[in-house]
Design an enzyme around this catalytic site. Structure first.
Site, PDB file in Angstrom:
ATOM      1  N   GLY A 175       0.781  -1.228   0.000  1.00 61.65           N
ATOM      2  CA  GLY A 175       0.000   0.000   0.000  1.00 61.65           C
ATOM      3  C   GLY A 175       0.805   1.265   0.000  1.00 61.65           C
ATOM      4  N   ASP A 176       2.125   1.179  -0.149  1.00 59.17           N
ATOM      5  CA  ASP A 176       2.971   2.369  -0.191  1.00 59.17           C
ATOM      6  C   ASP A 176       4.176   2.037  -1.056  1.00 59.17           C
ATOM      7  OD1 ASP A 176       4.481   4.814   0.647  1.00 59.17           O
ATOM      8  OD2 ASP A 176       2.916   4.949   2.168  1.00 59.17           O
TER       9      ASP A 176
END
Length: 446
Positions: A252-253
């Site tokens: 997610g990053d």
């Protein structure tokens, strides 16, 4: 998610990316680590310390007792292997010790408890001055080590599962009391290998070696939903002589990021990340495929990243810093990159990332001197790149060579945008901005 599904996802992504024209061959495949973990002088199973792999029994004490036994046997010839058999081994955070191998068998899942009240608090990192998310301390990582030597964390593609959903919900609801924990953090450690495992659903960053040296991270699958906040795949922080290779990351990053401390705390601590090799990484996620920053206050130098294949990322290659950071980023080479879907192919920016407090020193300006991006091919890219420096600072020797980026379908790609930078460009599509239009350069660019 079972480890077999994670491996299938990795294989599917690899097949998809093979449909893209590959970068030029680098010849024989180099590797930092190809063999099994060393043969230890002793072997023990966590089950021998009362652990039960039923997914219900909390085994924190059993892991602690096993590691304590290994620590008492430090004089044992060759160290000790701690075996985690097939099963689901629920646990809270536990520490490792020197001269040990943590080995997860095929079908073994080390699963984090969702009882957040049972997670110990530890001091903030000195190069950050406070927790990365909130003032004060931070939660200890699920697997943690401090001042270790000769440690292997490996297995037969067993899984380390952070069950991060409860932490993500607290972050989204703004009910976090302290900074979330990592899945794996090793501090002040040397001679470390992390290999042949699946990491999934970390509460925060997945794998975080900080103040470490002589580290190999290889053959991992790292998984987290793309909407899970700040679940960076691998963050190398104020560490030297590090090699990351042959990993699939969907998170997610940023998938891989190199850091070295935050603003005045990182400047004062003064430990750069240096001598880093990253290669043969595939993956996807909403932020950067490969990043440097934004916390680079201790400096980042002598980095080589090559053979990177990313799909559906926010930025293919992202070098990011900010006023107040100080520090330097120099001698960074990124090459042989394939992109399928990105908002930006390349972004180098001096206005990214927050600060540990409102009283940060804005006069601490970072310096970027020597970033080369070579042999890049991408399609379905919205904008070629943004290269934006900081007034009164130095963003120089930004060098692009054989960079070919194309838009989505028949749509044209957004142009390069540059400001307060200097460097050179050769064989770049679309045409580079004027600041990089020269085909000749000096120093790092030649």
């Amino acid at each position: 998610m079972p480890p077999t599904l994670g491996l299938l996802l990795a294989a599917a992504a690899a097949v998809l990316l093979l449909l893209l024209p590959p970068p030029p061959s680098a010849g024989a495949q180099e590797t930092c680590w190809s063999g099994p973990a060393p043969r230890r002088g002793a072997w023990m199973s966590v089950a021998s310390f009362g652990a039960r792999g039923d997914g219900q029994t909390l085994n924190t004490g059993a892991f602690a007792r096993a590691v304590a036994r290994i620590a008492r046997r430090r004089g044992a010839r060759g160290g000790t292997l701690l075996y985690v058999p097939p099963g689901v081994w629920l646990t809270g955070p536990f520490n490792l010790t020197s001269h040990m191998t943590l080995f997860l068998a095929r079908g073994a899942i080390v699963r984090a408890t969702q009882d957040t009240s049972s997670w110990p608090l530890i001091d903030p990192l000195p190069s950050y001055g406070r927790g990365r998310e909130l003032p004060g301390g931070r939660y200890m990582s699920l697997i943690h080590g401090h001042g270790l030597q000769d440690v292997f964390i490996t297995g037969e593609n067993g899984t380390i599962d952070g069950q991060g959903g409860v932490w993500w919900d607290m972050w989204k609801k703004r009910t976090l009391p302290f900074t979330r924990p990592h899945l794996l953090e090793l501090m002040y450690s040397t001679d470390v290998v992390v290999s042949n495992l699946v990491f999934q659903d970390s509460p925060f960053w997945n794998i975080h070696p900080v103040y470490c040296s002589n580290v190999v991270i290889a053959n991992l699958t790292v998984l987290a939903p793309h909407d899970s906040p700040n679940t960076d795949g691998i963050d190398l922080d104020s560490s030297s002589n590090v090699c990351v290779e042959d990993c699939y990351i969907s998170a997610g990053d940023d998938l891989i990021s190199i850091k070295s401390g935050w603003d005045e705390y990182g400047v004062a601590f003064g430990r750069p990340s240096s001598g880093i090799t990253v290669r043969r990484i595939t993956g996807s996620g909403p932020f950067a495929g490969f990043a440097v920053g934004s916390e680079t206050s201790g400096g980042v130098e002598d980095v080589v990243a090559e053979h990177l294949s990313f799909s559906g990322v926010g930025v293919g290659v992202h070098v990011k810093t900010n006023s107040g950071r100080g520090g330097f980023i120099r001698n960074v080479t990124v090459s042989q990159v394939t992109l399928d879907g990105a908002r930006y192919g390349l972004r180098i920016a001096g206005d990214v990332g927050g600060h540990p407090g409102a009283s940060y020193n804005a006069s601490l300006l970072p310096v970027i001197d020597g970033v080369a991006v070579r042999n890049v091919w991408g399609r379905n890219v919205r904008q070629a790149g943004l290269i934006r420096g900081i007034r009164d600072s130095v963003f120089s020797n930004i060098c692009l060579s054989n960079v070919k980026l194309y838009g989505i379908g028949s749509d044209s790609i957004g142009p390069w945008r540059c400001r307060a930078v200097s460097g050179s460009a050769l064989d770049v599509q679309p045409s580079p901005c004027a600041e990089l239009a020269s085909t000749s350069g000096t120093g790092f660019c030649t």
